[in-house]
Write an enzyme that holds these catalytic residues in place. Structure first.
Site, PDB file in Angstrom:
ATOM      1  N   GLY A  16       0.908  -1.180  -0.059  1.00  0.00           N
ATOM      2  CA  GLY A  16       0.055  -0.117  -0.136  1.00  0.00           C
ATOM      3  C   GLY A  16       0.829   1.159  -0.121  1.00  0.00           C
ATOM      4  NE  ARG A  77      -1.166  -4.815  -0.829  1.00  0.00           N
ATOM      5  CZ  ARG A  77      -2.114  -3.667  -0.854  1.00  0.00           C
ATOM      6  NH1 ARG A  77      -2.860  -3.386  -1.909  1.00  0.00           N
ATOM      7  NH2 ARG A  77      -1.857  -3.053   0.122  1.00  0.00           N
ATOM      8  CG  ASP A 108       4.156  -6.778   8.117  1.00  0.00           C
ATOM      9  OD1 ASP A 108       3.484  -6.297   6.998  1.00  0.00           O
ATOM     10  OD2 ASP A 108       3.696  -6.999   9.099  1.00  0.00           O
ATOM     11  CB  THR A 130       2.537   0.737   6.225  1.00  0.00           C
ATOM     12  OG1 THR A 130       1.170   0.787   6.569  1.00  0.00           O
ATOM     13  CG2 THR A 130       3.424   0.266   7.218  1.00  0.00           C
ATOM     14  CG  ASP A 132      -2.212  -0.022   8.277  1.00  0.00           C
ATOM     15  OD1 ASP A 132      -2.944   0.695   8.127  1.00  0.00           O
ATOM     16  OD2 ASP A 132      -2.165  -1.109   7.693  1.00  0.00           O
ATOM     17  CG  ASP A 134       0.940  -2.791  10.371  1.00  0.00           C
ATOM     18  OD1 ASP A 134       1.892  -1.842   9.672  1.00  0.00           O
ATOM     19  OD2 ASP A 134       0.231  -3.414   9.948  1.00  0.00           O
ATOM     20  NE  ARG A 176      -6.777  -5.383   4.188  1.00  0.00           N
ATOM     21  CZ  ARG A 176      -6.294  -5.317   3.075  1.00  0.00           C
ATOM     22  NH1 ARG A 176      -5.154  -6.165   3.035  1.00  0.00           N
ATOM     23  NH2 ARG A 176      -6.446  -4.595   2.060  1.00  0.00           N
TER      24      ARG A 176
HETATM   25  P1  ADP Z   1       2.876  -4.360   2.827  1.00  0.00           P
HETATM   26  O1  ADP Z   1       4.182  -4.493   2.296  1.00  0.00           O
HETATM   27  O2  ADP Z   1       2.310  -3.084   2.671  1.00  0.00           O
HETATM   28  O3  ADP Z   1       2.703  -5.123   4.055  1.00  0.00           O
HETATM   29  P2  ADP Z   1       1.691  -6.784   1.349  1.00  0.00           P
HETATM   30  O4  ADP Z   1       1.559  -7.283   2.435  1.00  0.00           O
HETATM   31  O5  ADP Z   1       0.462  -6.503   0.220  1.00  0.00           O
HETATM   32  O6  ADP Z   1       2.041  -5.064   1.767  1.00  0.00           O
HETATM   33  O7  ADP Z   1       3.145  -7.080   0.686  1.00  0.00           O
HETATM   34  C1  ADP Z   1       3.667  -6.251  -0.486  1.00  0.00           C
HETATM   35  C2  ADP Z   1       4.527  -7.397  -1.418  1.00  0.00           C
HETATM   36  O8  ADP Z   1       5.250  -8.201  -0.794  1.00  0.00           O
HETATM   37  C3  ADP Z   1       3.410  -8.842  -1.835  1.00  0.00           C
HETATM   38  O9  ADP Z   1       2.330  -8.239  -3.017  1.00  0.00           O
HETATM   39  C4  ADP Z   1       4.440  -9.720  -2.282  1.00  0.00           C
HETATM   40  O10 ADP Z   1       4.723  -9.427  -3.570  1.00  0.00           O
HETATM   41  C5  ADP Z   1       5.413  -9.478  -1.240  1.00  0.00           C
HETATM   42  N1  ADP Z   1       5.424 -10.504  -0.355  1.00  0.00           N
HETATM   43  C6  ADP Z   1       4.465 -10.412   0.751  1.00  0.00           C
HETATM   44  N2  ADP Z   1       4.801 -11.391   1.555  1.00  0.00           N
HETATM   45  C7  ADP Z   1       5.833 -12.286   1.249  1.00  0.00           C
HETATM   46  C8  ADP Z   1       6.606 -13.133   1.508  1.00  0.00           C
HETATM   47  N3  ADP Z   1       6.077 -13.906   2.473  1.00  0.00           N
HETATM   48  N4  ADP Z   1       7.754 -13.596   0.458  1.00  0.00           N
HETATM   49  C9  ADP Z   1       7.783 -12.833  -0.477  1.00  0.00           C
HETATM   50  N5  ADP Z   1       7.179 -11.914  -0.988  1.00  0.00           N
HETATM   51  C10 ADP Z   1       6.321 -11.373  -0.035  1.00  0.00           C
HETATM   52  O1  F6P Z   2      -1.827  -1.190   4.531  1.00  0.00           O
HETATM   53  C1  F6P Z   2      -2.366   0.181   4.545  1.00  0.00           C
HETATM   54  C2  F6P Z   2      -3.663  -0.128   4.274  1.00  0.00           C
HETATM   55  O2  F6P Z   2      -4.221   1.160   3.780  1.00  0.00           O
HETATM   56  C3  F6P Z   2      -4.659  -0.979   5.274  1.00  0.00           C
HETATM   57  O3  F6P Z   2      -4.915   0.217   6.366  1.00  0.00           O
HETATM   58  C4  F6P Z   2      -5.793  -1.303   4.395  1.00  0.00           C
HETATM   59  O4  F6P Z   2      -6.615  -2.212   5.065  1.00  0.00           O
HETATM   60  C5  F6P Z   2      -5.128  -1.703   3.265  1.00  0.00           C
HETATM   61  O5  F6P Z   2      -4.038  -1.019   2.983  1.00  0.00           O
HETATM   62  C6  F6P Z   2      -6.216  -1.434   2.003  1.00  0.00           C
HETATM   63  O6  F6P Z   2      -5.282  -2.054   0.811  1.00  0.00           O
HETATM   64  P1  F6P Z   2      -5.962  -1.764  -0.707  1.00  0.00           P
HETATM   65  O7  F6P Z   2      -4.659  -0.842  -1.350  1.00  0.00           O
HETATM   66  O8  F6P Z   2      -5.893  -2.974  -1.171  1.00  0.00           O
HETATM   67  O9  F6P Z   2      -7.061  -1.073  -0.685  1.00  0.00           O
END
Ligand code: ADP
Ligand code: F6P
Length: 325
Positions: A16, A77, A108, A130, A132, A134, A176
């Site tokens: 995000g 993503r 994360d 982020t 969040d 978090d 979330r």
């Molecule tokens: P954020 O970084 O905001 O937490 P996501 O959880 O959507 O957002 O993660 C972003 C991208 O990081 C994912 O779309 C994926 O490509 C990669 N990613 C997430 N988890 C893993 C994992 N366990 N191993 C490798 N790549 C990951």
């Molecule tokens: O992680 C940041 C965040 O804005 C969360 O607070 C929210 O739940 C989520 O991303 C929404 O993501 P999307 O871009 O998929 O709507």
């Protein structure tokens, strides 16, 4: 600097988006260039990396972005990148471009990707981005302060109209899985109740009874802040209205919280974190997450960072409950 010390780095944003990501990108780019290195901007996160979508950036490539929300590198993503084949493909592309180190700005999930790249031999540094807040290894994440201010400004506006109509405003704030944004927003706007996924609650004792008690002291309008992760805010409105007799309206703040100019605080921390990321890569150090601890920029091993758990600020939670009377 001798030719042999010159390195090639890359930066991407992932997951995000968050205001302040641009300030971090700018800092990474300018620090790398200032130190005599080459820097690539990779577009659309890991998805773009696997498709070899990147450009070499110069000082002016990052002009006029320190304030701007969103990310000039775009974000994505990527499902494919979570697979071993996807990660190997990414490594091959980074090697084919002669990239000695990568900066990943994200949450994360993105750091788990950075952990995999580091394990496959690409020194990778994570910067927390982020709204969040978090990420356990840091007290502050890029985007949180701006999102908080956006939420607070919106809730202040809702207060005006709920006051005029003697209503209750239930406001759903993003998050979330985490209630940091909701907790801070609730405290900053004097919400009668703030409901977050990290703490159990009872709608009767934590919302309805509180509203009724304050009505006896002359209160007629109410703000209830609910973190997205709690869910059911629509049903909650109906329940509150039925039990209290106070007309109740729901506002979902949504993605407006992810946009807008970054606050001064974001810009300062994002600039300092971007600088640290390049300092680490320059020394050949990877597999680290940069963060803020006791108001100082620091870095921590990525495995350790990802094993940590973050709780909400208990004091703030208590204060919010005590003074919402
Ligand atoms: P954020 O970084 O905001 O937490 P996501 O959880 O959507 O957002 O993660 C972003 C991208 O990081 C994912 O779309 C994926 O490509 C990669 N990613 C997430 N988890 C893993 C994992 N366990 N191993 C490798 N790549 C990951
Ligand atoms: O992680 C940041 C965040 O804005 C969360 O607070 C929210 O739940 C989520 O991303 C929404 O993501 P999307 O871009 O998929 O709507």
């Amino acid at each position: 600097m001798s030719e042999t010390q010159k390195k090639t780095f890359a930066v991407l944003t992932s997951g995000g988006d968050a205001p302040g990501m641009n300030a971090a990108v700018r800092s990474v780019v300018r620090t790398a260039l200032h130190k005599g290195h080459t820097i690539y901007g990779i577009f659309h996160g890991y998805e773009g990396l696997m498709q070899n979508r990147m450009d070499e950036l110069q000082e002016r490539s990052v002009s006029n972005i320190i304030n701007r929300g969103g990310t000039i590198l775009y974000t994505a993503r990527s499902k494919e990148f979570t697979t071993e084949e996807g990660q190997k493909k990414a490594v091959e592309i980074l090697r084919s471009r002669g990239i000695d180190g990568l900066v990943v700005i994200g949450g994360d999930g993105s750091f788990r990707g950075a952990q995999k790249l580091s394990a496959l031999g690409i020194p990778t540094i994570g910067l927390p981005g982020t709204i969040d807040n978090d990420i356990a290894s840091t007290e502050y994440t890029i985007g949180f302060d701006t999102a908080l201010n956006t939420a607070v400004q919106s809730i202040d506006k809702l207060r005006d109209t709920s006051q005029s109509h003697d209503r209750c405003s239930v406001v759903e704030v993003m998050g979330r899985n985490a209630g940091h944004l909701a907790l801070y927003a609730g405290l900053a706007t004097g919400a009668i109740a703030t409901l977050i996924p990290e703490r159990p609650f009872n709608l009767d004792s934590d919302v309805v009874d509180r509203m009724k008690a304050t009505m006896t002291t002359g209160k007629h309008h109410f703000i209830v802040v609910v973190a997205e992760g709690v869910g059911n805010s629509k049903d909650m409105c109906y329940y509150i209205e039925q039990r209290t007799g106070v007309e109740t309206r729901l506002t979902v703040l949504g993605h407006v919280q992810r946009g807008g100019d970054a606050t001064a605080m974001e810009r300062v921390y994002a600039s300092a974190m971007g600088y640290r990321a390049i300092e680490l890569l320059e020394q050949g150090v990877g597999s680290r997450i940069v963060g803020v601890k006791e108001n100082r920029i620091y870095d921590i091993d990525i495995d350790e960072a990802l094993s940590m758990k973050k709780d909400i600020n208990e004091l703030f939670y208590e204060v919010a409950r005590e003074i919402s009377i």
